[in-house]
Design a protein around this motif. Structure first.
Motif, PDB file in Angstrom:
ATOM      1  N   UNK A 251       0.532  -1.140  -0.049  1.00  0.00           N
ATOM      2  CA  UNK A 251      -0.008   0.094   0.102  1.00  0.00           C
ATOM      3  C   UNK A 251       0.635   1.311   0.106  1.00  0.00           C
ATOM      4  N   UNK A 252       2.189   1.186   0.208  1.00  0.00           N
ATOM      5  CA  UNK A 252       3.081   2.262   0.397  1.00  0.00           C
ATOM      6  C   UNK A 252       3.140   2.933  -0.945  1.00  0.00           C
ATOM      7  N   UNK A 253       3.781   4.108  -1.022  1.00  0.00           N
ATOM      8  CA  UNK A 253       3.644   4.816  -2.224  1.00  0.00           C
ATOM      9  C   UNK A 253       5.244   4.559  -2.883  1.00  0.00           C
ATOM     10  N   UNK A 254       6.253   4.336  -1.901  1.00  0.00           N
ATOM     11  CA  UNK A 254       7.765   4.215  -2.518  1.00  0.00           C
ATOM     12  C   UNK A 254       8.118   3.024  -1.519  1.00  0.00           C
ATOM     13  N   UNK A 255       8.619   2.148  -2.083  1.00  0.00           N
ATOM     14  CA  UNK A 255       9.497   1.018  -1.302  1.00  0.00           C
ATOM     15  C   UNK A 255      10.912   0.999  -1.740  1.00  0.00           C
ATOM     16  N   UNK A 256      11.931   0.793  -0.686  1.00  0.00           N
ATOM     17  CA  UNK A 256      13.332   0.677  -0.793  1.00  0.00           C
ATOM     18  C   UNK A 256      13.863  -0.866  -0.114  1.00  0.00           C
ATOM     19  N   UNK A 257      14.591  -1.331  -0.637  1.00  0.00           N
ATOM     20  CA  UNK A 257      15.301  -2.503  -0.425  1.00  0.00           C
ATOM     21  C   UNK A 257      16.609  -2.570  -0.094  1.00  0.00           C
ATOM     22  N   UNK A 258      17.171  -2.813   0.918  1.00  0.00           N
ATOM     23  CA  UNK A 258      18.536  -2.988   1.392  1.00  0.00           C
ATOM     24  C   UNK A 258      19.018  -4.733   1.215  1.00  0.00           C
ATOM     25  N   UNK A 259      19.471  -4.762  -0.014  1.00  0.00           N
ATOM     26  CA  UNK A 259      19.990  -6.238  -0.281  1.00  0.00           C
ATOM     27  C   UNK A 259      21.174  -6.556   0.390  1.00  0.00           C
ATOM     28  N   UNK A 260      21.137  -7.646   1.241  1.00  0.00           N
ATOM     29  CA  UNK A 260      22.108  -8.229   2.211  1.00  0.00           C
ATOM     30  C   UNK A 260      22.699  -9.673   1.394  1.00  0.00           C
ATOM     31  N   UNK A 261      24.022  -9.862   0.744  1.00  0.00           N
ATOM     32  CA  UNK A 261      24.045 -11.074   0.047  1.00  0.00           C
ATOM     33  C   UNK A 261      24.490 -12.269   1.172  1.00  0.00           C
ATOM     34  N   UNK A 262      23.976 -13.263   0.743  1.00  0.00           N
ATOM     35  CA  UNK A 262      24.502 -14.377   1.684  1.00  0.00           C
ATOM     36  C   UNK A 262      24.437 -15.770   0.934  1.00  0.00           C
ATOM     37  N   UNK A 263      25.124 -16.749   1.465  1.00  0.00           N
ATOM     38  CA  UNK A 263      25.036 -18.013   0.937  1.00  0.00           C
ATOM     39  C   UNK A 263      23.999 -18.953   1.430  1.00  0.00           C
ATOM     40  N   UNK A 264      23.277 -19.755   0.552  1.00  0.00           N
ATOM     41  CA  UNK A 264      22.202 -20.816   1.000  1.00  0.00           C
ATOM     42  C   UNK A 264      22.638 -21.972   0.518  1.00  0.00           C
ATOM     43  N   UNK A 265      22.724 -22.937   1.598  1.00  0.00           N
ATOM     44  CA  UNK A 265      23.119 -24.338   1.154  1.00  0.00           C
ATOM     45  C   UNK A 265      21.746 -25.245   0.821  1.00  0.00           C
ATOM     46  N   UNK A 266      21.956 -26.384   0.102  1.00  0.00           N
ATOM     47  CA  UNK A 266      21.116 -27.260  -0.190  1.00  0.00           C
ATOM     48  C   UNK A 266      19.705 -26.755  -0.662  1.00  0.00           C
ATOM     49  N   UNK A 267      20.024 -25.745  -1.593  1.00  0.00           N
ATOM     50  CA  UNK A 267      18.858 -25.090  -2.418  1.00  0.00           C
ATOM     51  C   UNK A 267      18.891 -25.519  -3.853  1.00  0.00           C
ATOM     52  N   UNK A 268      19.633 -26.517  -4.285  1.00  0.00           N
ATOM     53  CA  UNK A 268      19.250 -27.121  -5.625  1.00  0.00           C
ATOM     54  C   UNK A 268      20.506 -26.294  -6.633  1.00  0.00           C
ATOM     55  N   UNK A 269      21.225 -25.441  -6.251  1.00  0.00           N
ATOM     56  CA  UNK A 269      22.020 -24.568  -6.785  1.00  0.00           C
ATOM     57  C   UNK A 269      23.370 -24.871  -6.669  1.00  0.00           C
TER      58      UNK A 269
END
Length: 283
Positions: A251-269
């Motif tokens: 519902x907000x007019x503007x959204x901003x995302x702060x992307x934090x990188x991390x590693x995920x194991x056992x996700x098929x990649x």
């Protein structure tokens, strides 16, 4: 270099001399094997440091990792021990000027307090000063902070049950209110599940370590049980809050995302694939 014997010299050599040569060769082979193993270990560490995928940055790699000797590496007997004020208040506040009298008691007033008296027996006073030749002076007071491991309280809920014995409601039952529980038939309480979530997602402790910490304090709680509680809590209690927050975000007019990188194991990649944890902020 060792001396090389010709076939004729070996054929004419006596038995004792041949044994001496063999012993020397064995000693040399042992030394060569030892040097070879050291060299291969150095090559392996060098390749790991140069080409390997590192998850932590180490200051040095010299035979044995430095964090195994963390206590020895950081030991410095010349550093003064922090005061009680520094361990409690100054950990979250900037350094302040010298505290006024009574400030330490003020800092500790929110902690549970226990007064421990260190008295002198009247017989000992009479022996030291003579009977009746002494009086009490103002007490000397100092403060210390004692740590106690986590304590567990088993809640025994007793629900009273009553039955009518006469009148219009004979043989009808009336029970006390049953308190709400997180999960039916489970020993989990909000405070216990909150401790698990805090240790796992705030302090970044693995479930195995949390289980060991609990066991050291007398609670045998498996990581499977803690996993079940966390998943159930997310599905039953956190999901409605998440959906409400998502609805408000959209519902907000503007959204901003702060992307934090991390590693995920056992996700098929493939290993090393980068994922992102996004914190959304609305305006």
């Amino acid at each position: 270099m060792c001396r090389k014997f010709t076939p004729d010299e070996l054929n004419t050599m006596d038995h004792e001399s041949k044994n001496d040569v063999i012993y020397q060769m064995q000693d040399r082979l042992d030394k060569l094997e030892h040097d070879y193993e050291n060299l291969m270990e150095q090559v392996r560490l060098a390749n790991q440091q140069r080409f390997g995928r590192n998850t932590e940055k180490l200051d040095e790699i010299a035979g044995q990792l430095s964090f195994f000797n963390e206590a020895e590496a950081n030991c410095n007997e010349n550093v003064p021990e922090p005061t009680i004020e520094e361990t409690i208040a100054c950990a979250m506040k900037p350094p302040r000027k010298r505290r006024k009298k009574g400030q330490r008691e003020e800092d500790l007033r929110d902690f549970p307090q226990e007064e421990i008296s260190h008295d002198v027996a009247a017989e000992e006073l009479d022996d030291a000063f003579g009977r009746g030749n002494w009086k009490s002076m103002p007490d000397e007071i100092f403060w210390q902070l004692r740590f106690e491991p986590a304590r567990w309280t088993a809640e025994k809920h007793v629900i009273k049950v009553y039955v009518g014995t006469g009148g219009l409601h004979q043989d009808e039952f009336l029970r006390g209110d049953h308190p709400a529980t997180l999960f039916k038939g489970s020993i989990a309480t909000p405070s216990l599940e909150a401790a698990v979530i805090n240790a796992k997602y705030v302090n970044s402790n693995p479930l195995d370590r949390i289980a060991r910490d609990f066991q050291e304090n007398g609670l045998n709680l498996s990581k499977q049980t803690m996993s079940n509680w966390t998943i159930w809590s997310a599905e039953r209690y956190f999901l409605p809050l998440y959906e409400w927050m998502k609805k408000r975000q959209l519902e907000a007019h503007v959204n901003q995302c702060d992307e934090t990188p991390l590693e995920v194991i056992h996700d098929g990649r493939p290993a090393g694939s980068k994922s992102y944890m996004c914190y959304a902020l609305s305006f």
